[in-house]
Structure formats: C-alpha cells, structure tokens
Design a protein around this motif. Structure first.
Motif, PDB file in Angstrom:
ATOM      1  N   PRO A 105       0.798  -1.233   0.000  1.00  0.00           N
ATOM      2  CA  PRO A 105       0.000   0.000   0.000  1.00  0.00           C
ATOM      3  C   PRO A 105       0.826   1.277   0.000  1.00  0.00           C
ATOM      4  CG  PRO A 105      -0.107  -1.101   2.138  1.00  0.00           C
ATOM      5  CD  PRO A 105       0.555  -2.058   1.202  1.00  0.00           C
ATOM      6  N   GLY A 106       2.102   1.208   0.362  1.00  0.00           N
ATOM      7  CA  GLY A 106       2.945   2.394   0.337  1.00  0.00           C
ATOM      8  C   GLY A 106       3.556   2.672  -1.013  1.00  0.00           C
ATOM      9  N   CYS A 107       3.386   1.751  -1.941  1.00  0.00           N
ATOM     10  CA  CYS A 107       3.965   1.903  -3.275  1.00  0.00           C
ATOM     11  C   CYS A 107       2.999   2.666  -4.177  1.00  0.00           C
ATOM     12  CB  CYS A 107       4.260   0.522  -3.857  1.00  0.00           C
ATOM     13  SG  CYS A 107       5.034   0.565  -5.481  1.00  0.00           S
ATOM     14  N   HIS A 108       3.544   3.518  -5.043  1.00  0.00           N
ATOM     15  CA  HIS A 108       2.706   4.337  -5.902  1.00  0.00           C
ATOM     16  C   HIS A 108       2.764   3.939  -7.374  1.00  0.00           C
ATOM     17  CE1 HIS A 108       1.580   7.314  -2.831  1.00  0.00           C
ATOM     18  NE2 HIS A 108       2.767   7.043  -2.325  1.00  0.00           N
ATOM     19  N   VAL A 109       3.868   3.323  -7.801  1.00  0.00           N
ATOM     20  CA  VAL A 109       4.020   2.929  -9.202  1.00  0.00           C
ATOM     21  C   VAL A 109       4.646   1.547  -9.260  1.00  0.00           C
ATOM     22  CG1 VAL A 109       5.104   3.444 -11.441  1.00  0.00           C
ATOM     23  CG2 VAL A 109       4.329   5.329  -9.981  1.00  0.00           C
ATOM     24  N   ALA A 110       4.092   0.680 -10.122  1.00  0.00           N
ATOM     25  CA  ALA A 110       4.707  -0.616 -10.418  1.00  0.00           C
ATOM     26  C   ALA A 110       4.893  -0.704 -11.922  1.00  0.00           C
ATOM     27  CB  ALA A 110       3.827  -1.762  -9.926  1.00  0.00           C
ATOM     28  N   ALA A 111       6.111  -0.992 -12.354  1.00  0.00           N
ATOM     29  CA  ALA A 111       6.424  -1.050 -13.782  1.00  0.00           C
ATOM     30  C   ALA A 111       6.964  -2.422 -14.129  1.00  0.00           C
ATOM     31  CB  ALA A 111       7.443   0.029 -14.156  1.00  0.00           C
ATOM     32  N   GLY A 112       6.518  -2.959 -15.255  1.00  0.00           N
ATOM     33  CA  GLY A 112       6.950  -4.273 -15.690  1.00  0.00           C
ATOM     34  C   GLY A 112       7.336  -4.270 -17.150  1.00  0.00           C
ATOM     35  N   ALA A 113       8.063  -5.293 -17.552  1.00  0.00           N
ATOM     36  CA  ALA A 113       8.522  -5.410 -18.928  1.00  0.00           C
ATOM     37  C   ALA A 113       7.373  -5.766 -19.851  1.00  0.00           C
ATOM     38  CB  ALA A 113       9.621  -6.468 -19.025  1.00  0.00           C
ATOM     39  N   GLY A 114       7.476  -5.322 -21.098  1.00  0.00           N
ATOM     40  CA  GLY A 114       6.496  -5.648 -22.120  1.00  0.00           C
ATOM     41  C   GLY A 114       7.199  -5.983 -23.416  1.00  0.00           C
ATOM     42  N   PRO A 115       6.458  -6.388 -24.459  1.00  0.00           N
ATOM     43  CA  PRO A 115       7.072  -6.803 -25.711  1.00  0.00           C
ATOM     44  C   PRO A 115       7.800  -5.683 -26.442  1.00  0.00           C
ATOM     45  CG  PRO A 115       4.684  -6.651 -25.941  1.00  0.00           C
ATOM     46  CD  PRO A 115       4.994  -6.510 -24.488  1.00  0.00           C
ATOM     47  N   CYS A 116       7.342  -4.417 -26.306  1.00  0.00           N
ATOM     48  CA  CYS A 116       8.008  -3.322 -27.008  1.00  0.00           C
ATOM     49  C   CYS A 116       8.174  -2.108 -26.112  1.00  0.00           C
ATOM     50  CB  CYS A 116       7.244  -2.940 -28.271  1.00  0.00           C
ATOM     51  SG  CYS A 116       5.545  -2.406 -27.946  1.00  0.00           S
ATOM     52  N   GLY A 117       8.183  -2.328 -24.826  1.00  0.00           N
ATOM     53  CA  GLY A 117       8.329  -1.227 -23.900  1.00  0.00           C
ATOM     54  C   GLY A 117       8.009  -1.669 -22.498  1.00  0.00           C
ATOM     55  N   HIS A 118       7.097  -0.972 -21.856  1.00  0.00           N
ATOM     56  CA  HIS A 118       6.737  -1.291 -20.483  1.00  0.00           C
ATOM     57  C   HIS A 118       5.243  -1.096 -20.261  1.00  0.00           C
ATOM     58  CE1 HIS A 118      11.038  -1.060 -19.826  1.00  0.00           C
ATOM     59  NE2 HIS A 118      10.860  -1.611 -18.644  1.00  0.00           N
ATOM     60  N   THR A 119       4.762  -1.745 -19.228  1.00  0.00           N
ATOM     61  CA  THR A 119       3.428  -1.495 -18.712  1.00  0.00           C
ATOM     62  C   THR A 119       3.598  -0.987 -17.290  1.00  0.00           C
ATOM     63  OG1 THR A 119       2.479  -3.269 -20.046  1.00  0.00           O
ATOM     64  CG2 THR A 119       1.180  -2.496 -18.198  1.00  0.00           C
ATOM     65  N   ALA A 120       2.795  -0.010 -16.911  1.00  0.00           N
ATOM     66  CA  ALA A 120       2.921   0.547 -15.570  1.00  0.00           C
ATOM     67  C   ALA A 120       1.542   0.726 -14.957  1.00  0.00           C
ATOM     68  CB  ALA A 120       3.657   1.885 -15.611  1.00  0.00           C
ATOM     69  N   ALA A 121       1.450   0.459 -13.671  1.00  0.00           N
ATOM     70  CA  ALA A 121       0.259   0.743 -12.886  1.00  0.00           C
ATOM     71  C   ALA A 121       0.596   1.888 -11.956  1.00  0.00           C
ATOM     72  CB  ALA A 121      -0.173  -0.491 -12.087  1.00  0.00           C
ATOM     73  N   VAL A 122      -0.219   2.940 -12.015  1.00  0.00           N
ATOM     74  CA  VAL A 122       0.007   4.126 -11.197  1.00  0.00           C
ATOM     75  C   VAL A 122      -1.175   4.284 -10.252  1.00  0.00           C
ATOM     76  CG1 VAL A 122       0.392   6.618 -11.211  1.00  0.00           C
ATOM     77  CG2 VAL A 122       1.289   5.200 -13.088  1.00  0.00           C
ATOM     78  N   ARG A 123      -0.881   4.419  -8.981  1.00  0.00           N
ATOM     79  CA  ARG A 123      -1.961   4.561  -8.007  1.00  0.00           C
ATOM     80  C   ARG A 123      -2.747   5.830  -8.292  1.00  0.00           C
ATOM     81  NH1 ARG A 123      -2.625   1.700  -3.590  1.00  0.00           N
ATOM     82  NH2 ARG A 123      -0.444   0.997  -3.528  1.00  0.00           N
TER      83      ARG A 123
END
Length: 206
Positions: A105-123
């Motif tokens: 819950p203290g995290c604001h952004v999670a970023a992961g690898a993708g086929p041509c860049g990245h995917t990110a979840a932003v709170r």
C-alpha cells in the motif's frame, strides 16, 4: 539490487535546448532525462525531467518546478516493503502490476517489462485513492537499457509534481542524456529515442 534512492528534478523549458540524435555518441556520464512536449489539453509548457542528483552541466534549461527523492526496489526484495516504485522484471498481464500495488500500500508505481516497452500501474490520486490507472509505454528504436531503469521513476516523479499522468498520452516524450554540446552554447539532450504513452483500459479497483 535491494533498493535505491532516486532523485528527480522537473524543469520548465524557457531557453534553447539542442536535440541531437545519439548515433555513435553515447550519453555516458550524462544524467538520464525525459523531455515532455504537450500536444493539446491543459498542459501547455514543455517540461524536462532529469533523473539523478548530479550537476546539470551547462546550467538548467529553465526554472526548477519540482524536486523529489523516492525509493525504488525490485519486486521480491526486502526493500519492496518501503518502496515508492516497484520494478517487476517478469512480463505478465497488466493486472499483475495492480496486484503489486494492492499488496504494497505504500507503493505508488509498479512497472513491468512488455514486448516493445513497459506497462505501468500508477496509483490513482483521485478522491477514492483506491484504484490504479494502467499505462503502456511503447519505445521507439534505440530506446533500450536506460529506459527500463527510469520508466517507473519518471511516472512517479511526474505524479508527485502534481501533474496528471493522463496528460502524457497527449504528449511527445523524448528520452536521452542531458549535457552540454561539444562546442559549448545551449544545453543539449543527446536523444536515444521516443516513447509513446497510452492508457491501457479503464481504472482498475482492487
């Protein structure tokens, strides 16, 4: 890597900034930087985010708008418990990243690898604060290693500065290394390539 402190500085552009294609030159020793050029919407002025706390050689391209220090960590390390930004090196469905934010819950952004860049979840910083917005960051040719390390920090710094992450979908993003041209003069961004940000579906509630 267990965890790292990352500094971000956001500048307004009010003087000339030369854009030079990287080619055979390398941005070694230059702080990574992301130039955001708005294309419509409420965001009107270009911004330049510089990552790292080293000196901006040749002077800043404009007034400092915002500065911040945050903690980044790789998922499954002890530092994940205190991280502002989590990096997940395993490709997977976007919901996986939202699940990481739900778990930490203290995290604001999670970023992961993708086929041509990245995917990110932003709170989501909206009224509820309980949802996450998903974004894909598609990298152009030439954008490799450095972007993988700074994507999450860039999104975190942008949101921490009070700027809407959704505005990035209507902007041109150019990344590279910031420095001074070989013959002096104005500041220079040694360009690695461009990144396109897209909203990946609707807000996801945990």
């Amino acid at each position: 890597m267990t965890g790292a402190l990352v500094s971000t500085r956001l500048f307004r552009i009010d003087r000339s900034l030369a854009l030079t294609r990287q080619g055979t030159r390398h941005p070694d020793g230059r702080p990574p930087a992301v130039l955001v050029i708005p294309r419509g919407g409420p965001l009107r002025e270009p911004r330049l985010m510089v990552l790292g706390d080293g000196p901006v050689r040749g002077g800043a391209p404009g007034p400092l708008d915002f500065a911040d220090v945050h903690v980044t960590a790789v998922h499954r390390t002890h530092a994940a418990e205190v991280a502002d930004v989590l990096v997940d090196g395993l490709p997977g469905p976007p919901g996986r990243l939202a699940a990481l934010l739900e778990r930490y819950p203290g995290c604001h952004v999670a970023a992961g690898a993708g086929p041509c860049g990245h995917t990110a979840a932003v709170r989501d910083a909206g009224a509820s604060g309980t949802g996450f917005r998903l974004f894909t960051l598609s990298c152009g040719e030439g954008v490799r290693g450095p972007w993988a390390a700074i994507a999450g920090s860039f999104l975190y710094g942008w949101a921490a500065a009070g700027l809407a992450t959704g505005e990035l979908c209507r902007s041109v993003l150019i990344i590279g290394g910031l420095g001074v041209p070989e013959r002096g003069g104005t500041g220079e961004l040694l360009v690695s390539g461009g990144v396109q940000v897209r909203a990946a579906g609707q807000e996801i509630a945990p």
